[in-house]
Every structure is written in structure tokens, then in C-alpha cells.
Design a protein around this motif. Structure first.
Motif, PDB file in Angstrom:
ATOM      1  N   UNK A  55       0.484  -1.230   0.290  1.00 55.83           N
ATOM      2  CA  UNK A  55      -0.254  -0.234   0.073  1.00 55.83           C
ATOM      3  C   UNK A  55       0.840   1.289  -0.114  1.00 55.83           C
ATOM      4  N   UNK A  56       2.158   1.116   0.220  1.00 56.01           N
ATOM      5  CA  UNK A  56       3.017   2.495   0.417  1.00 56.01           C
ATOM      6  C   UNK A  56       3.001   3.126  -1.018  1.00 56.01           C
ATOM      7  N   UNK A  57       3.257   4.574  -1.123  1.00 56.98           N
ATOM      8  CA  UNK A  57       3.612   5.037  -2.210  1.00 56.98           C
ATOM      9  C   UNK A  57       4.533   4.892  -2.964  1.00 56.98           C
ATOM     10  N   UNK A  58       5.666   4.536  -2.044  1.00 53.05           N
ATOM     11  CA  UNK A  58       7.175   4.303  -2.499  1.00 53.05           C
ATOM     12  C   UNK A  58       7.875   3.670  -1.541  1.00 53.05           C
ATOM     13  N   UNK A  59       9.042   2.945  -1.983  1.00 55.11           N
ATOM     14  CA  UNK A  59       9.811   2.093  -0.971  1.00 55.11           C
ATOM     15  C   UNK A  59      11.422   2.485  -1.278  1.00 55.11           C
ATOM     16  N   UNK A  60      12.002   2.798  -0.113  1.00 60.74           N
ATOM     17  CA  UNK A  60      13.342   3.223  -0.595  1.00 60.74           C
ATOM     18  C   UNK A  60      14.425   2.627   0.299  1.00 60.74           C
ATOM     19  N   UNK A  61      15.780   2.437   0.002  1.00 60.73           N
ATOM     20  CA  UNK A  61      16.758   1.737   0.546  1.00 60.73           C
ATOM     21  C   UNK A  61      17.978   2.863   0.384  1.00 60.73           C
ATOM     22  N   UNK A  62      18.586   3.014   1.657  1.00 60.39           N
ATOM     23  CA  UNK A  62      19.793   3.938   1.551  1.00 60.39           C
ATOM     24  C   UNK A  62      20.931   3.689   0.665  1.00 60.39           C
ATOM     25  N   UNK A  63      21.113   4.258  -0.305  1.00 59.54           N
ATOM     26  CA  UNK A  63      22.460   3.856  -1.243  1.00 59.54           C
ATOM     27  C   UNK A  63      23.858   3.775  -0.392  1.00 59.54           C
ATOM     28  N   UNK A  64      24.389   2.516  -0.861  1.00 61.08           N
ATOM     29  CA  UNK A  64      25.685   2.350   0.002  1.00 61.08           C
ATOM     30  C   UNK A  64      26.778   1.727  -1.099  1.00 61.08           C
ATOM     31  N   UNK A  65      28.010   1.393  -0.410  1.00 60.11           N
ATOM     32  CA  UNK A  65      28.974   0.853  -1.443  1.00 60.11           C
ATOM     33  C   UNK A  65      28.317  -0.081  -2.334  1.00 60.11           C
ATOM     34  N   UNK A  66      27.411  -1.045  -2.037  1.00 57.63           N
ATOM     35  CA  UNK A  66      26.931  -1.906  -2.893  1.00 57.63           C
ATOM     36  C   UNK A  66      26.278  -1.242  -3.988  1.00 57.63           C
ATOM     37  N   UNK A  67      25.499  -0.281  -3.874  1.00 59.78           N
ATOM     38  CA  UNK A  67      24.866   0.429  -4.609  1.00 59.78           C
ATOM     39  C   UNK A  67      25.738   1.099  -5.710  1.00 59.78           C
ATOM     40  N   UNK A  68      26.678   1.798  -5.269  1.00 58.01           N
ATOM     41  CA  UNK A  68      27.595   2.450  -6.024  1.00 58.01           C
ATOM     42  C   UNK A  68      28.590   1.527  -6.929  1.00 58.01           C
ATOM     43  N   UNK A  69      28.844   0.166  -6.481  1.00 61.01           N
ATOM     44  CA  UNK A  69      29.608  -0.624  -7.351  1.00 61.01           C
ATOM     45  C   UNK A  69      28.792  -1.291  -8.174  1.00 61.01           C
ATOM     46  N   UNK A  70      27.222  -1.318  -8.047  1.00 60.27           N
ATOM     47  CA  UNK A  70      26.505  -1.881  -8.841  1.00 60.27           C
ATOM     48  C   UNK A  70      26.373  -0.927 -10.133  1.00 60.27           C
ATOM     49  N   UNK A  71      26.191   0.485  -9.843  1.00 59.55           N
ATOM     50  CA  UNK A  71      26.050   1.358 -10.688  1.00 59.55           C
ATOM     51  C   UNK A  71      27.295   1.724 -11.741  1.00 59.55           C
ATOM     52  N   UNK A  72      28.405   1.544 -11.112  1.00 63.55           N
ATOM     53  CA  UNK A  72      29.685   2.030 -11.972  1.00 63.55           C
ATOM     54  C   UNK A  72      29.706   1.278 -13.087  1.00 63.55           C
ATOM     55  N   UNK A  73      30.037   2.040 -14.102  1.00 63.21           N
ATOM     56  CA  UNK A  73      30.293   1.557 -15.590  1.00 63.21           C
ATOM     57  C   UNK A  73      28.974   1.199 -16.224  1.00 63.21           C
ATOM     58  N   UNK A  74      27.792   1.490 -15.781  1.00 60.70           N
ATOM     59  CA  UNK A  74      26.508   1.298 -16.357  1.00 60.70           C
ATOM     60  C   UNK A  74      26.497   2.481 -17.478  1.00 60.70           C
ATOM     61  N   UNK A  75      25.881   1.882 -18.631  1.00 64.06           N
ATOM     62  CA  UNK A  75      25.773   2.914 -19.755  1.00 64.06           C
ATOM     63  C   UNK A  75      25.436   4.648 -19.486  1.00 64.06           C
ATOM     64  N   UNK A  76      24.283   4.526 -18.723  1.00 59.75           N
ATOM     65  CA  UNK A  76      23.763   5.802 -18.405  1.00 59.75           C
ATOM     66  C   UNK A  76      24.173   6.468 -16.954  1.00 59.75           C
ATOM     67  N   UNK A  77      25.201   5.748 -16.438  1.00 59.51           N
ATOM     68  CA  UNK A  77      25.486   6.366 -15.058  1.00 59.51           C
ATOM     69  C   UNK A  77      26.665   7.274 -15.356  1.00 59.51           C
ATOM     70  N   UNK A  78      26.775   8.262 -14.505  1.00 59.98           N
ATOM     71  CA  UNK A  78      27.661   9.134 -14.510  1.00 59.98           C
ATOM     72  C   UNK A  78      29.133   8.704 -14.526  1.00 59.98           C
ATOM     73  N   UNK A  79      30.005   9.732 -15.433  1.00 62.60           N
ATOM     74  CA  UNK A  79      31.458   9.003 -15.268  1.00 62.60           C
ATOM     75  C   UNK A  79      32.375  10.192 -14.954  1.00 62.60           C
ATOM     76  N   UNK A  80      33.530   9.896 -14.679  1.00 60.89           N
ATOM     77  CA  UNK A  80      34.514  10.771 -14.599  1.00 60.89           C
ATOM     78  C   UNK A  80      34.418  11.442 -13.373  1.00 60.89           C
ATOM     79  N   UNK A  81      34.567  12.998 -13.424  1.00 59.76           N
ATOM     80  CA  UNK A  81      34.530  13.824 -12.379  1.00 59.76           C
ATOM     81  C   UNK A  81      32.937  13.863 -12.053  1.00 59.76           C
ATOM     82  N   UNK A  82      32.069  13.720 -13.128  1.00 60.78           N
ATOM     83  CA  UNK A  82      30.668  13.593 -12.372  1.00 60.78           C
ATOM     84  C   UNK A  82      30.375  12.401 -11.553  1.00 60.78           C
TER      85      UNK A  82
END
Ligand code: SF4
Lengths: 209, 476
Positions: free
Chosen positions: B236-263
Motif C-alpha cells: 500500500x505504500x506510495x514508494x519504498x526506499x533503501x539507503x544507497x551504500x557501497x553496494x549501490x555504487x559498485x552496482x552502478x559504476x560503468x553502467x551505460x547511463x551512469x555518470x562518469x569521470x568527475x561527475x
């Protein structure tokens, strides 16, 4: 959305109570890709009956619909308002409306006018032969016979209707604020906008095995 | 800036307020908008009728999923095969025309990147922590697994976002669901989220944004977290959230639309500030003991109708609330079950492994781990529908497709498939399906279909035994 200040003309003298969204537009019309064209499906089950009010040439193309209590109850489908709009209805007069329907009606430039049961009964009588006028300027419903029924509308919604502002239009009027936010966003979180979302995603049609 | 401790939700909300309105609602900026073929045609039509454009096409990503058949899409000569259902074909065609007309980035049905919107978003790195994200689809809540504020919207709102990149929203209440301890053997993210919904109820989260916290959540992979956040809406919730952590960053790194470099560095630095502050207050808190969660499944027609696999079908009289009692009786009639029946004695005719809840690579690995060296039971039709073309490719590289096909499972093309039976994949009336999807509503998998929600490993166990089975007895 077109501005509405006055809706005047023939009215369907219907008066039916508890008209639900399934009656307004049956579920099988929901697989459509259009918001327009739903007028064809509007009141399909009512229209299946011979001599029904919607196919009566006297009322063809009427911009006003007069109905009974609890108009638009049932599901939240916005298709109900789309269907009414598509058949040319710009105002519905009834003693009460479901909340969701009246919200959807406003979003689509249709005026839901709440009047007492007596007033509605009188209008049903008049509409059989004569036109009815809904005026947002004076906030009244009038007939050629001295009838004058005042009604109320939320001030904000009234303004939206009269200026032809749908919610999208209203928000678009905030363009400066949105653009300012985007400038700030681009500075603080540069990774949100810019080139990135286009990179690597074009229309990709390379065959897959 | 105030020094009052804030929750993850409050931080993301505050970072997106364009304007506060008198009535307490806010104009909220939307960072990411996913579009699919079912809920978008009228929105595009609205833009067209009003002569409007898409404000930020580059913040939008469209992909077809609901209507696509999961059978082969090209013939032996590489030619695209036509879609038999006329209305499906029309909706899919409308999306293609609309994205071309409005310049919206689009992943075509024939692309390897195609898949269910909620699988594609994270996989492409389109979903990012701390973003506001919407889609005309209730399971948009899935993206909250990466720390986004993500939720489903209606068609008028789709149009509003396309035209203005904003929405008028009122703030939600906050609810913490903390799962402590460690999970037992054979227990997965799906069991955890079903247990949560069983606990809070299908309307338990109404008006709230849930934040999932605790040791169990922290130790889950990002894919497991996606399974949990995906089903927030079923609570019934509007949304569910989980705090981002090292696992999140590792998952995202290098994905096609994820930020790169200084960003990327700047983004990670900001993402690290997002977890709820110590002392932040939630409007409600619920705590579960993870070690007490068994492999679970549903017995009825609401996702809250949860029972451990070792349990029995409950008696309607066991519910104190009279309306619940009546609902239970109706559910049992529909499901063709009698009170007291052992869940493990219930035979199934269909098994569906797929949907945005459980169609990622880890889900397929878990199911394959049970299927390997076994065979689908007689009289059972079992299908595996990967969540995206990339998941499919990865699974094939790992040989999972062969594990499945040798065991007698169908190996299909990505899409929503039997989750909602909008394409030809349907469960026939009166037949029973062990399904890794998220909704067991009446008729969800086809008119008269009976659905039991469970984890991928449990679904595989049902396939090879021909009944609802305790996966722990088939492991190791
Ligand atoms: S897989 Fe099912 S729940 Fe997920 S987006 Fe598709 S239809 Fe909706």
C-alpha cells in the motif's frame, strides 16, 4: 484546454442517478491508444436501447448533460471524462458527483455543476424543449423562463476553467521557476542532465538471437 | 539548512522542491521518467492536441514491455515478426511513433537492451540514488532500491511530467521497516518482502513512503533490494526506499547511463550524504526478525495472504475481523483450497519465473540452482522469462538457459508476460500457477487463474515436484 466561461445550448434532459464510469465508458474501450474518439463508446449500453436520449435527434450534440445524484461513481478511469468531452459535453449538471470524476472533469475542461434536486428536476423539464445556460461569470444556470439557479465552484478551479488553464498549462506558467531550478540542478548535480541520457541509447534495432 | 535530522525520503524530497504552494503541496522536479506503451499514448496525444513538446526528452526513457509476446521476435532471416494481437500491435506502434515524433530516447523491442521498464532502468544506470523517478506504472517503486524516490503515476500525470518535468505532490508520511538479524537457509529477498506485507497488510503502507532498513537489507545485493522495493506498492505504500551504500555504487559504476569521470565522483560524494540521519524520525516503525522468516508463499488473492511453506491453508474463522473472514472465504473459493490443507500438498499446473520482481540474473541463478539435474514434473508447464535482453544474454553466457531447457522449462524472450497476461502468456481458468510475480489478484494471470506468489527458488522447486514445495528439501 479551451477556456470555458459560458456553456449554452441544448441539454440532455436525462436525470439518471448513480451513473457509474462503466456506464459512461465500458471497460473494453480502455485498450485504446487515444483520448479522442471515446465519444463513440460513451454510454454504449444506454445507446443499445431503442429510443434512448443520446440518439434522439432533438438533443444531438448537446453541450450540457443533466443527471441525477452521484454522477461518475465507480472506477477512477479518466476515460469517462475523455468520453464526455469527445461527445461534445462541456458541462454536467447534477445534485452530486463522485470526487474522482469531478477532479477528472476539471482536468479536461468539463464543468461539473452541483444544483439541488429541485433545480435539477426543473431543468430536466425545461431542457426537453428549450436551451439551458451555465455561466461561470455569474455562477448561475439560467433558462429562457426566468429560472436562475446559483451554484458554487472552488475558486482555483473556476479560474482554471475560465482561463483555459489545465494543470499542465498552469505548471507551464511556472516556466521561470522550473528553469531556475534546472540551472541550480545543473550546477549542484551535473550528472542529472546533459549529454548522458542520449549516449548509447538511440533507436537500437540490432537483431538479437 | 536546518539541523533537524532528516530521513532519506525527506532529503530527496527537499532536494527537488521547485516551489512550495500555500496548501502544503509542492511543485517537485522529476529527474527520471520511464515510459512504456500502455499508459503513455493518451499523454502523448494530449501534448499533440495542445501543441506542446516534451520539456526534457533526455530525462525520459521509453521501452515496450507489457504487450510484447515472449516468443521469437525475428524470423530466420532477421526480419521482424508481426504481432498477432491487433490492439497490442497498435499500442506498440503508437509508442514507436510517439518517441520518434517527440524525440524521446527509446529502446526498441528488437534491441538486446529491451526489457521490463523496472529491470531496464537500474540495468542501464538510468535509475540513480537521490533522484525523483516516475513511470505510469505502480511497480515503479522498485527503483527505490537504489535510493531513488520512485513511484507510479496516472496518464494525466505522465503528460504533466512530459510537458513540465515536474509534478504537484503532497508530502507522504514516513514508515521504517527494519529487518534485523540474518536470513536462514533457502530464504531470499522475495520471502522477506512477502513476510513484510503479511505483517503490515496490503493497505498497511497507505499514505507512507517506506524506508527498508536493518542488517538483512544491508546485506542484500542490489538485485535483492529491487525485489523488496518493487513490492512496496503491494503493502500500500506510495514508494519504498533503501539507503544507497557501497553496494549501490559498485552496482552502478560503468553502467551505460551512469555518470562518469568527475561527475561520478561528485555524484558518489552527494549520494553518501543521503542515508537517514541518526535520530531522524519516522511516523511509524515496524521491526521484523529476519532469522524468523521461513520460505513463504501466498494462499489467497491478496499479497498479504502469506503463509510459510511448512504451514497449512488458514481457516476463515481464524480471522478476527469479519470483513477479513469474508474475504478469506471468497479467496479460498476462488483458489480452490480448503482450510487445513498442507501448502506442500497443493499441486500446480504452471510455473512462471519472471516479472519485474524476480527476473534478474540472480533470480535466474537461484532457480537454475534448483532445476539443475532435475526435470519439470509431468503435467506442469514451466516458463522462464528473463527481465531484459541483457539478462537473457548473461544467463545464456552462464549456461543457465541450457539448465532450464534440459530440465523442461521454456526459455523465452523478455517482457511482462504472465505477470499480467496482457500478452498471450496466460494461465487458463481454474489452473494453478506458482509465480515469482507480485500480484495474486483475481484474474491477474488470466480470467479464473489461481496464483501463488513465491521466490524463484521456490518456483523452481514447484516446477520439479509438481506441487508447492519447500525448496530447502531440494537444496544441497
Ligand atoms: S512485470 Fe508485471 S508488475 Fe512488472 S511492470 Fe510488467 S506487468 Fe507490471
Amino acid at each position: 484546454m479551451e477556456a470555458v466561461t459560458r456553456v449554452s445550448g441544448v441539454a440532455y434532459p436525462w436525470g439518471a442517478k448513480n451513473v457509474d464510469t462503466d456506464v459512461i465508458i465500458p471497460a473494453h474501450w480502455l485498450k485504446t491508444i487515444k483520448r479522442s474518439g471515446l465519444g463513440q463508446g460513451a454510454f454504449e449500453t444506454v445507446r443499445a436501447q431503442p429510443g434512448n436520449i443520446f440518439d434522439d435527434p432533438r438533443y444531438a450534440g448537446a453541450p450540457i448533460l443533466i443527471a441525477g445524484d452521484n454522477f461518475g461513481c465507480g472506477s477512477s478511469r479518466e476515460h469517462a471524462a475523455w468520453a464526455l468531452g469527445d461527445m461534445g459535453v462541456r458541462a454536467v449538471i447534477a445534485p452530486s458527483f463522485s470526487d474522482i470524476f469531478s477532479g477528472n472533469a476539471f482536468k479536461n475542461g468539463i464543468v461539473p455543476v452541483v444544483l439541488s434536486q429541485e433545480a435539477v428536476d426543473r431543468l430536466v423539464e425545461v431542457a426537453k424543449t428549450d436551451p439551458v445556460t451555465v455561466d461561470l461569470e455569474t455562477m448561475t444556470v439560467t433558462t429562457p423562463f426566468q429560472d436562475r439557479f446559483p451554484f458554487e465552484l472552488d475558486a482555483f478551479r473556476r479560474r482554471c476553467l475560465m482561463e483555459g488553464l489545465d494543470e499542465v498549462g498552469l505548471t507551464l506558467a511556472k516556466d521561470t521557476a522550473i528553469s531556475k531550478f534546472e540551472e541550480l540542478l545543473d550546477e549542484e548535480r551535473p550528472w542529472i542532465m546533459g549529454e548522458r541520457a542520449d549516449a548509447g541509447i538511440a533507436v537500437e534495432g540490432a537483431g538479437r538471437t | 539548512m536546518s539541523t533537524i535530522p532528516r530521513t532519506l525520503y525527506e532529503k530527496v524530497w527537499d532536494a527537488h522542491v521547485v516551489e512550495r504552494r500555500d496548501d502544503g503541496s509542492c511543485l517537485i522536479y522529476i529527474d527520471r521518467h520511464l515510459v512504456h506503451e500502455v499508459t503513455s499514448p493518451q499523454a502523448f496525444e494530449g501534448l499533440r492536441a495542445a501543441g506542446r513538446r516534451v520539456r526534457r526528452p533526455e530525462l525520459t526513457l521509453a521501452v515496450p514491455d507489457h504487450n510484447l509476446p515472449t516468443t521469437a521476435r525475428i524470423d530466420a532471416n532477421g526480419q521482424e515478426l508481426p504481432i498477432a494481437d491487433r490492439e497490442s500491435a497498435e499500442q506498440l506502434g503508437a509508442l514507436r511513433r510517439n518517441v520518434a515524433e517527440f524525440g524521446v530516447p527509446y529502446i526498441d523491442a528488437l534491441s538486446a537492451r529491451q526489457g521490463i521498464v523496472h529491470v531496464v532502468g537500474p540495468e542501464q544506470g538510468f535509475t540513480l540514488p537521490g533522484t525523483t523517478m516516475v513511470c505510469g506504472d505502480s511497480h515503479t517503486s522498485a527503483h527505490g532500491a537504489l535510493g531513488a524516490l520512485a513511484f507510479g503515476i496516472g496518464t494525466s500525470e505522465v503528460e504533466h511530467v512530459l510537458a513540465t518535468q515536474t509534478l504537484i505532490l503532497s508530502p507522504s508520511k514516513t514508515m521504517e521497516v527494519r529487518v534485523d538479524g540474518t536470513l536462514g537457509y533457502g530464504v531470499s529477498a522475495k520471502d522477506v518482502v512477502l513476510a513484510i506485507i503479511g505483517r503490515i497488510g496490503a493497505a498497511g503502507g497507505t499514505g507512507h513512503v517506506i524506508e527498508f532498513t536493518g542488517e538483512v537489507i544491508r546485506h542484500l545485493s542490489v538485485e535483492g533490494r529491487l525485489t523488496i522495493a518493487n513490492m512496496s506498492i503491494e503493502g500500500g505504500a506510495r514508494a519504498g526506499m533503501i539507503a544507497p551504500d557501497e553496494a549501490t555504487f559498485a552496482y552502478l559504476k560503468g553502467r551505460p547511463l551512469a555518470p562518469t569521470g568527475a561527475d561520478w565522483d561528485k555524484a558518489v560524494a552527494w549520494w553518501r550524504t543521503l542515508p537517514s540521519d541518526a535520530g531522524a524520525r519516522y511516523d511509524r516503525s515496524v521491526v521484523l526478525d529476519g532469522s524468523a522468516i521461513a520460505p513463504v508463499l501466498t494462499w489467497g488473492t491478496s499479497p498479504e495472504d502469506v503463509v510459510p511453506i511448512t504451514g497449512v491453508v488458514p481457516a476463515p474463522e481464524s480471522f478476527a475481523d469479519p470483513s477479513k473472514r469474508e474475504a478469506a472465504q471468497k479467496s479460498l473459493d476462488y483458489m480452490g483450497l480448503a482450510p487445513g490443507m498442507r501448502m506442500q500438498d497443493v499441486p500446480v499446473q504452471h510455473v512462471f519465473i519472471g516479472s519485474c520482481t524476480n527476473s534478474r540474473i540472480e533470480d535466474l541463478r537461484a532457480a537454475a540452482g534448483v532445476a539443475i539435474g532435475r526435470h519439470v514434473a509431468d503435467g506442469v508447464r514451466a516458463m522462464v522469462v528473463p527481465g531484459s535482453g541483457l539478462v537473457k544474454r548473461q544467463a545464456e553466457a552462464e549456461g543457465l538457459d541450457r539448465v532450464f531447457t534440459e530440465a523442461g522449462f521454456e526459455w523465452r524472450e523478455p517482457g511482462c508476460s504472465m505477470c499480467l497476461a496482457m500478452n498471450p502468456d496466460k494461465v487458463p481458468p481454474g489452473e494453478r500457477c506458482a509465480s515469482t510475480s507480485n500480484r495474486n489478484f483475481v484474474g491477474r494471470q488470466g480470467p479464473g487463474a489461481r496464483t501463488h506468489l513465491l521466490s524463484p527458488a521456490m518456483a523452481a522447486a514447484a516446477a520439479v515436484t509438481g506441487r508447492l514445495a519447500d525448496v530447502r528439501e531440494l537444496m544441497g
